[in-house]
Scaffold this motif. Sequence first.
Motif, PDB file in Angstrom:
ATOM      1  N   TYR A  32       0.910  -1.048  -0.070  1.00 18.60           N
ATOM      2  CA  TYR A  32      -0.140  -0.073  -0.038  1.00 18.60           C
ATOM      3  C   TYR A  32       0.834   1.143   0.097  1.00 18.60           C
ATOM      4  O   TYR A  32       1.780   1.299   0.646  1.00 18.60           O
ATOM      5  CB  TYR A  32      -0.851  -0.123   1.301  1.00 18.60           C
ATOM      6  CG  TYR A  32      -1.855  -1.233   1.229  1.00 18.60           C
ATOM      7  CD1 TYR A  32      -1.446  -2.454   1.940  1.00 18.60           C
ATOM      8  CD2 TYR A  32      -3.059  -0.956   1.039  1.00 18.60           C
ATOM      9  CE1 TYR A  32      -2.280  -3.621   1.837  1.00 18.60           C
ATOM     10  CE2 TYR A  32      -4.084  -2.059   0.831  1.00 18.60           C
ATOM     11  CZ  TYR A  32      -3.662  -3.381   1.448  1.00 18.60           C
ATOM     12  OH  TYR A  32      -4.409  -4.207   1.443  1.00 18.60           O
ATOM     13  N   ALA A  33       0.571   2.157  -1.014  1.00 22.71           N
ATOM     14  CA  ALA A  33       0.981   3.588  -0.662  1.00 22.71           C
ATOM     15  C   ALA A  33       0.336   4.201   0.476  1.00 22.71           C
ATOM     16  O   ALA A  33      -0.935   3.540   0.874  1.00 22.71           O
ATOM     17  CB  ALA A  33       0.765   4.426  -1.923  1.00 22.71           C
ATOM     18  N   GLY A  55       8.730   3.597  -0.460  1.00 18.64           N
ATOM     19  CA  GLY A  55       9.543   4.735   0.012  1.00 18.64           C
ATOM     20  C   GLY A  55      10.126   5.468  -0.798  1.00 18.64           C
ATOM     21  O   GLY A  55      10.532   6.382  -0.322  1.00 18.64           O
ATOM     22  N   GLY A  56      10.179   5.213  -2.062  1.00 16.21           N
ATOM     23  CA  GLY A  56      10.983   6.017  -2.931  1.00 16.21           C
ATOM     24  C   GLY A  56      10.452   7.207  -3.460  1.00 16.21           C
ATOM     25  O   GLY A  56      11.342   8.287  -3.958  1.00 16.21           O
ATOM     26  N   ASN A  57       9.174   7.515  -3.388  1.00 16.52           N
ATOM     27  CA  ASN A  57       8.659   8.622  -3.808  1.00 16.52           C
ATOM     28  C   ASN A  57       7.749   9.314  -2.583  1.00 16.52           C
ATOM     29  O   ASN A  57       6.986   8.513  -2.215  1.00 16.52           O
ATOM     30  CB  ASN A  57       7.870   8.568  -5.256  1.00 16.52           C
ATOM     31  CG  ASN A  57       8.596   8.012  -6.220  1.00 16.52           C
ATOM     32  OD1 ASN A  57       9.543   8.930  -6.493  1.00 16.52           O
ATOM     33  ND2 ASN A  57       8.217   6.985  -6.996  1.00 16.52           N
ATOM     34  N   ALA A  58       7.566  10.598  -2.701  1.00 17.28           N
ATOM     35  CA  ALA A  58       6.810  11.176  -1.791  1.00 17.28           C
ATOM     36  C   ALA A  58       6.355  12.596  -2.220  1.00 17.28           C
ATOM     37  O   ALA A  58       6.838  13.230  -3.390  1.00 17.28           O
ATOM     38  CB  ALA A  58       7.527  11.425  -0.580  1.00 17.28           C
ATOM     39  N   TYR A  59       5.082  12.922  -1.915  1.00 23.21           N
ATOM     40  CA  TYR A  59       4.175  14.137  -2.355  1.00 23.21           C
ATOM     41  C   TYR A  59       3.786  14.865  -1.240  1.00 23.21           C
ATOM     42  O   TYR A  59       3.666  14.031  -0.065  1.00 23.21           O
ATOM     43  CB  TYR A  59       3.270  13.892  -3.456  1.00 23.21           C
ATOM     44  CG  TYR A  59       3.503  12.901  -4.546  1.00 23.21           C
ATOM     45  CD1 TYR A  59       3.347  11.682  -4.559  1.00 23.21           C
ATOM     46  CD2 TYR A  59       3.898  13.831  -5.593  1.00 23.21           C
ATOM     47  CE1 TYR A  59       3.605  11.111  -5.812  1.00 23.21           C
ATOM     48  CE2 TYR A  59       4.346  13.086  -6.811  1.00 23.21           C
ATOM     49  CZ  TYR A  59       4.068  11.627  -6.739  1.00 23.21           C
ATOM     50  OH  TYR A  59       4.399  11.084  -8.045  1.00 23.21           O
ATOM     51  N   ALA A 105       1.351   6.570  -4.733  1.00 21.57           N
ATOM     52  CA  ALA A 105       1.215   7.552  -3.777  1.00 21.57           C
ATOM     53  C   ALA A 105       0.517   9.045  -4.598  1.00 21.57           C
ATOM     54  O   ALA A 105      -0.154   9.661  -3.922  1.00 21.57           O
ATOM     55  CB  ALA A 105       2.874   8.079  -3.667  1.00 21.57           C
ATOM     56  N   TRP A 106       0.583   8.991  -5.846  1.00 18.43           N
ATOM     57  CA  TRP A 106       0.009  10.289  -6.465  1.00 18.43           C
ATOM     58  C   TRP A 106      -1.335   9.911  -6.286  1.00 18.43           C
ATOM     59  O   TRP A 106      -2.302  11.077  -5.839  1.00 18.43           O
ATOM     60  CB  TRP A 106       0.446  10.232  -7.976  1.00 18.43           C
ATOM     61  CG  TRP A 106      -0.524  11.373  -8.675  1.00 18.43           C
ATOM     62  CD1 TRP A 106      -1.245  11.179  -9.737  1.00 18.43           C
ATOM     63  CD2 TRP A 106      -0.307  12.768  -8.383  1.00 18.43           C
ATOM     64  NE1 TRP A 106      -1.502  12.613  -9.951  1.00 18.43           N
ATOM     65  CE2 TRP A 106      -1.084  13.319  -9.327  1.00 18.43           C
ATOM     66  CE3 TRP A 106       0.562  13.558  -7.564  1.00 18.43           C
ATOM     67  CZ2 TRP A 106      -1.140  14.852  -9.353  1.00 18.43           C
ATOM     68  CZ3 TRP A 106       0.308  14.854  -7.449  1.00 18.43           C
ATOM     69  CH2 TRP A 106      -0.599  15.261  -8.548  1.00 18.43           C
TER      70      TRP A 106
END
Length: 126
Positions: A32-33, A55-59, A105-106
């Motif tokens: 899950y994001a 965990g590689g991308n965050a907004y 995540a988006w």
Amino acid sequence: QVQLVESGGGLVQAGGSLRLSCAASGRTLSNYAMGWFRQAPGKERDFVASISRDGGNAYYADSVKGRFTISRDNAENTIYLQMNSLNPEDTAVYYCAASQPSGDAWSTSLGNVGSWGQGTQVTVSS
């Protein structure tokens, strides 16, 4: 469905810091994001931050960018929100959220959420 329990909220003075935690159970967190949202009195629930499954991308919402950091520990089934330089406008109930299974995540940042926690109160005094 993922069960989520937030902790770490409280009362802090302006300029201070808090770290929120969200413990997940019931499913493997890495599927899950995850995200954090907040709701101030009389206002709608707003996006704060989200993080991808690995965990590689965050907004981040513009209002918290540079002050808040989202992170996750999949081995511990926990996500975190480190909040620095808090101001009274950050006062709200903060909710942890899990995406739909295999979500990103988006889409989580847009509110495409499968599970919510019960929320934890953050109050910032001036």
